[in-house]
Design a protein around this motif. Structure first.
Motif, short mmCIF file in Angstrom:
data_model
loop_
_atom_site.label_atom_id
_atom_site.label_comp_id
_atom_site.label_asym_id
_atom_site.label_seq_id
_atom_site.Cartn_x
_atom_site.Cartn_y
_atom_site.Cartn_z
N ARG A 102 0.87 -1.19 0.00
CA ARG A 102 0.00 0.00 0.00
C ARG A 102 0.89 1.22 0.00
NH1 ARG A 102 -5.19 1.19 3.58
NH2 ARG A 102 -5.97 -0.22 1.96
N HIS A 130 -7.79 -0.21 -6.02
CA HIS A 130 -7.73 -1.09 -4.85
C HIS A 130 -8.38 -2.42 -5.30
CE1 HIS A 130 -7.45 -2.45 -0.85
NE2 HIS A 130 -7.91 -1.40 -0.19
N ARG A 163 -10.14 5.38 -4.25
CA ARG A 163 -9.59 4.34 -5.14
C ARG A 163 -10.50 3.11 -5.19
NH1 ARG A 163 -4.49 4.08 -1.17
NH2 ARG A 163 -5.52 3.31 0.70
N THR A 164 -11.24 2.86 -4.10
CA THR A 164 -12.09 1.66 -4.11
C THR A 164 -13.15 1.76 -5.21
OG1 THR A 164 -13.69 2.49 -2.49
CG2 THR A 164 -11.79 1.33 -1.62
N ARG A 224 -15.99 7.40 2.05
CA ARG A 224 -15.49 8.50 2.88
C ARG A 224 -14.89 9.57 1.96
NH1 ARG A 224 -10.09 9.22 4.84
NH2 ARG A 224 -9.43 7.43 3.63
N GLN A 226 -12.00 11.58 1.02
CA GLN A 226 -10.59 11.22 1.28
C GLN A 226 -9.78 12.46 1.67
OE1 GLN A 226 -9.54 7.56 0.23
NE2 GLN A 226 -11.69 7.60 0.83
N PRO A 262 -16.38 0.65 2.19
CA PRO A 262 -15.09 -0.03 2.36
C PRO A 262 -14.50 0.22 3.76
CG PRO A 262 -14.84 1.94 0.99
CD PRO A 262 -16.31 1.76 1.23
N LEU A 263 -15.03 1.20 4.44
CA LEU A 263 -14.58 1.60 5.77
C LEU A 263 -13.13 2.10 5.73
CD1 LEU A 263 -16.25 -1.29 7.85
CD2 LEU A 263 -17.16 1.02 7.45
N PRO A 264 -12.69 2.97 6.61
CA PRO A 264 -13.41 3.49 7.76
C PRO A 264 -14.48 4.52 7.38
CG PRO A 264 -11.31 4.65 7.52
CD PRO A 264 -11.35 3.59 6.45
N1 ASP Z 1 -9.97 1.63 3.28
C1 ASP Z 1 -10.27 2.11 1.95
C2 ASP Z 1 -8.99 2.46 1.21
O1 ASP Z 1 -7.91 2.20 1.69
C3 ASP Z 1 -11.27 3.22 1.94
C4 ASP Z 1 -10.88 4.49 2.64
O2 ASP Z 1 -9.78 4.63 3.17
O3 ASP Z 1 -11.74 5.39 2.64
O4 ASP Z 1 -9.06 2.98 0.11
#
Ligand code: ASP
Length: 304
Positions: A102, A130, A163-164, A224, A226, A262-264
């Motif tokens: 990551r 992702h 990215r999700t 969320r 970002q 996808p959380l958080p």
């Molecule tokens: N956990 C997810 C990501 O790493 C979503 C996020 O952070 O909002 O993309």
């Protein structure tokens, strides 16, 4: 093979991963034991914060009898001394059998794959993609809805930096879902991903109003904003809190509409929503384990 971008996979290949993931569920739950990856080592390099992705990869590897090494923030490694990503990757390549990366920069996983002889799995590259999250998202929809084709999926929130949703939107289009993108105009889905979706024959709807479209949704995929990707904090303040799913918002939705994230979450979904049958985001988080087990099994364990 590497798992860098969802575009590198055909529908058949993804279907195959989901099928194996299904078989992994009892092992993921700890109901059955496996030594499929005994003796294998996973190098886990997280240059950005993570809870679910990092821990579920670790859990997947451990449940299959393998081991994990790595770092969960670069401060404690030679990255803090100025080591380049290419050099770090060359080192870790010698210490493990698969690398999970990551990184805050888009394209980092592709670069790593270039320098690594071992398979590289992209666990999120900046605002890029992702892909393993996408596979677990597809797995979750399939589990709940039996099919992805024809589902009306509303993706809401930060579609620009999230990215999700970039990889998910492309995969959903490939599986024949209908897409609606809901975001403030400044955070709408980038053209590059929109084009890819349209190239698969999908004609997505674009809106900034969740109220207008939520009633038709079979799946509501909430994201969320970002914050960490905004060059200007004032710009973040303008859009923070734009969408919030609460009981009032769910008054007229389909009875079997499922909510994913996808959380958080940082306020996009009110805690009272957790108690409704719509909430599927915690199941979704669990599904990361069997799906990542399937991927590791395919990449390392000789699963066919
Ligand atoms: N956990 C997810 C990501 O790493 C979503 C996020 O952070 O909002 O993309």
């Amino acid at each position: 093979m590497d798992v860098v971008s969802i575009r590198d996979f055909s529908r058949e290949q993804i279907e195959h991963v989901l099928k194996i993931a299904d078989k992994m569920v009892p092992i993921a739950k700890g109901e059955e034991r496996s030594v499929l990856l005994e003796g294998f080592v996973l190098g886990s390099l997280f240059y950005e914060p993570s809870t679910r992705t990092r821990l579920s990869f670790d859990c997947a590897m451990t449940r299959l009898g393998g081991r994990t090494l790595g770092f969960d923030e670069p401060k404690g490694s030679s990255v803090a001394k100025g080591e380049t990503l290419a050099d770090t990757i060359r080192m870790v390549d010698a210490y493990c059998d698969v690398i999970v990366l990551r990184h805050p920069q888009e394209g980092a996983a592709r670069l790593a794959a270039h320098f690594a002889g071992k398979p590289v799995i992209n666990a999120g590259d900046g605002a890029g993609q992702h892909p393993t999250q996408t596979m677990l998202d597809l797995f979750t929809i399939r589990k709940e809805k039996k099919s992805i084709e024809g589902m009306n999926v509303v993706l809401v929130g930060d579609l620009k930096y999230g990215r999700t949703v970039h990889s998910l939107a492309e995969a959903l289009a490939m599986f024949g879902a209908q897409l609606t993108f809901v975001a403030p105009p400044s955070l709408q889905i980038p053209k590059e991903h929109l084009k890819q979706v349209e190239a698969m024959g999908e004609k997505p709807k674009i809106s900034s109003s969740l109220q207008d479209v939520i009633g038709d949704a079979d799946v509501l995929y909430v994201t969320r904003i970002q914050k960490e990707r905004f060059p200007d904090p004032a710009e973040y303040q303008k859009v923070a809190g734009t969408y919030r799913i609460d009981l009032e918002m769910l008054k007229d939705v389909k009875k079997d509409m499922m909510i994913m994230h996808p959380l958080p979450r940082v306020g996009e979904i009110a805690p009272e929503v957790d108690l409704t049958p719509h909430a599927k985001y915690f199941d979704q988080a669990f599904n990361g384990v069997p799906v990542r087990m399937a991927l590791l099994g395919l990449v390392l364990g000789g699963l066919k």
